[in-house]
Design a protein around this motif. Structure first.
Motif, mmCIF file in Angstrom:
data_model
loop_
_atom_site.group_PDB
_atom_site.id
_atom_site.type_symbol
_atom_site.label_atom_id
_atom_site.label_comp_id
_atom_site.label_asym_id
_atom_site.label_seq_id
_atom_site.Cartn_x
_atom_site.Cartn_y
_atom_site.Cartn_z
ATOM 1 N N ARG A 83 0.838 -1.204 0.000
ATOM 2 C CA ARG A 83 0.000 0.000 0.000
ATOM 3 C C ARG A 83 0.872 1.253 0.000
ATOM 4 N NH1 ARG A 83 -4.798 -3.362 0.206
ATOM 5 N NH2 ARG A 83 -4.802 -4.536 2.142
ATOM 6 N N ARG A 84 0.241 2.364 -0.305
ATOM 7 C CA ARG A 84 0.867 3.674 -0.189
ATOM 8 C C ARG A 84 0.427 4.312 1.130
ATOM 9 N NH1 ARG A 84 5.255 4.345 -3.450
ATOM 10 N NH2 ARG A 84 4.870 3.151 -5.355
ATOM 11 N N PRO A 85 1.347 4.979 1.840
ATOM 12 C CA PRO A 85 0.995 5.550 3.146
ATOM 13 C C PRO A 85 -0.125 6.590 3.090
ATOM 14 C CG PRO A 85 3.381 5.447 2.885
ATOM 15 C CD PRO A 85 2.789 5.091 1.555
ATOM 16 N N GLU A 86 -0.143 7.419 2.054
ATOM 17 C CA GLU A 86 -1.136 8.497 2.010
ATOM 18 C C GLU A 86 -2.566 7.968 1.932
ATOM 19 O OE1 GLU A 86 1.572 8.273 0.156
ATOM 20 O OE2 GLU A 86 2.809 9.877 1.006
ATOM 21 N N LEU A 93 -7.747 6.436 4.800
ATOM 22 C CA LEU A 93 -8.732 5.479 5.311
ATOM 23 C C LEU A 93 -8.853 5.557 6.824
ATOM 24 C CD1 LEU A 93 -8.174 2.194 3.259
ATOM 25 C CD2 LEU A 93 -9.988 3.880 2.991
ATOM 26 N N LEU A 94 -7.719 5.705 7.499
ATOM 27 C CA LEU A 94 -7.759 5.827 8.954
ATOM 28 C C LEU A 94 -8.518 7.075 9.387
ATOM 29 C CD1 LEU A 94 -4.123 4.732 9.861
ATOM 30 C CD2 LEU A 94 -6.219 3.529 10.472
ATOM 31 N N GLU A 95 -8.273 8.178 8.700
ATOM 32 C CA GLU A 95 -8.969 9.417 9.042
ATOM 33 C C GLU A 95 -10.466 9.293 8.777
ATOM 34 O OE1 GLU A 95 -6.667 12.059 6.681
ATOM 35 O OE2 GLU A 95 -5.049 12.216 8.165
ATOM 36 N N GLU A 96 -10.841 8.640 7.684
ATOM 37 C CA GLU A 96 -12.253 8.428 7.395
ATOM 38 C C GLU A 96 -12.914 7.539 8.450
ATOM 39 O OE1 GLU A 96 -12.458 6.849 3.465
ATOM 40 O OE2 GLU A 96 -11.627 8.664 2.536
ATOM 41 N N ALA A 97 -12.132 6.646 9.054
ATOM 42 C CA ALA A 97 -12.657 5.761 10.099
ATOM 43 C C ALA A 97 -12.743 6.452 11.456
ATOM 44 C CB ALA A 97 -11.794 4.510 10.206
ATOM 45 N N ALA A 120 6.402 0.879 5.711
ATOM 46 C CA ALA A 120 5.679 2.023 6.256
ATOM 47 C C ALA A 120 5.076 1.677 7.610
ATOM 48 C CB ALA A 120 4.576 2.464 5.311
ATOM 49 N N CYS A 121 4.952 2.694 8.445
ATOM 50 C CA CYS A 121 4.301 2.534 9.742
ATOM 51 C C CYS A 121 3.488 3.795 10.032
ATOM 52 C CB CYS A 121 5.340 2.311 10.839
ATOM 53 S SG CYS A 121 4.619 2.088 12.478
ATOM 54 N N LEU A 122 2.230 3.622 10.328
ATOM 55 C CA LEU A 122 1.348 4.718 10.711
ATOM 56 C C LEU A 122 0.949 4.538 12.174
ATOM 57 C CD1 LEU A 122 -1.083 4.804 7.645
ATOM 58 C CD2 LEU A 122 1.072 6.029 7.914
ATOM 59 N N ILE A 123 1.010 5.604 12.933
ATOM 60 C CA ILE A 123 0.498 5.612 14.307
ATOM 61 C C ILE A 123 -0.645 6.612 14.353
ATOM 62 C CG2 ILE A 123 1.001 6.040 16.734
ATOM 63 C CD1 ILE A 123 3.877 5.260 16.206
ATOM 64 N N ALA A 124 -1.793 6.153 14.829
ATOM 65 C CA ALA A 124 -2.990 6.991 14.830
ATOM 66 C C ALA A 124 -3.663 6.924 16.198
ATOM 67 C CB ALA A 124 -3.952 6.545 13.743
ATOM 68 N N ARG A 125 -4.438 7.974 16.486
ATOM 69 C CA ARG A 125 -5.166 8.052 17.755
ATOM 70 C C ARG A 125 -6.658 8.157 17.475
ATOM 71 N NH1 ARG A 125 -3.021 12.660 20.066
ATOM 72 N NH2 ARG A 125 -4.594 13.880 18.955
#
Length: 218
Positions: free
Chosen positions: A177-180, A185-189, A212-217
């Motif tokens: 996948r591409r990070p952007e 998708l994470l923001e939409e969720a 890639a690694c994404l950290i989300a809250r």
């Protein structure tokens, strides 16, 4: 935890069959992977600091429990979840003090807001793109407000096909996948993305696929 059955989507059944077949060889190949990956350990350490040691954490798609064990060593109250009974057998054997359960990331047998953190360490890579909103929505449901999610994956546009690994008569696509778009998708969720990291794969110098690694809250 919810045990997969015949009503599972085809990709879930295929993933479970693949990892049941390759579990011991997979463990032998990757048992020391974190020891050779200081950047991965740093990202997992940052996630652990964000989560803290009070709430529960789920390692979703834990496989043989390598990341589960590392997060526990950092003081997290972590348990592992996986589709594959064979992977879970290894995880329990190698980590007798930790909890491991069988289940699907798409249907988590947890109350709303039950977790302080969740990790999907290269475990969303077998989920089709169109089902990722369901996956991220389910993870958001079980995270408490302010809870954190870490998602790791390979960067790219085309899947890599693993056919007959170690001679086993199974095959599986590993999505890149591409990070952007993943961050989108994470923001939409309902997540706020705190960190986007892209790095060269550690360990094998011949492997040039970015990680890639994404950290989300929540």
């Amino acid at each position: 935890m919810t045990v997969p059955d015949m009503t599972d989507p085809a990709f879930v059944a295929t993933t479970r069959t693949f990892y049941d077949a390759v579990a011991e060889d997979y463990h032998d190949r990757f048992r020391t992977v974190l020891a050779d990956a200081p950047l991965d350990r740093a990202l997992l350490g940052a996630f652990a600091e964000l989560v803290g040691t009070e709430g529960r954490v789920a390692d979703l798609g834990c496989g043989p429990g390598l990341v589960t064990r590392y997060l526990a060593s950092l003081g997290l109250r972590v348990f592992g979840l996986d589709l594959s009974a064979s992977m879970l057998e290894i995880a329990r054997r190698e980590n007798p003090g930790l909890r491991f359960e069988r289940g699907s990331m798409l249907e988590l047998d947890l109350p709303d807001g039950a977790l302080a953190g969740a990790v999907s360490w290269y475990s969303s890579i077998h989920t089709p793109w169109e089902r990722l909103p369901d996956l991220f929505g389910e993870v958001r449901r079980v995270l408490a407000p302010g809870g954190h999610l870490l998602v790791g994956f390979q960067v790219g546009d085309e899947p890599q096909r693993h056919d007959r690994p170690w001679g086993h008569p199974v095959a599986l696509d590993f999505e890149r996948r591409r990070p952007e778009p993943m961050a989108g998708l994470l923001e939409e969720a309902g997540f706020t993305v705190l960190s986007r990291t892209v790095r060269i794969q550690e360990g094998d110098a011949s492997a040039k696929v970015p990680q890639a690694c994404l950290i989300a809250r929540r």
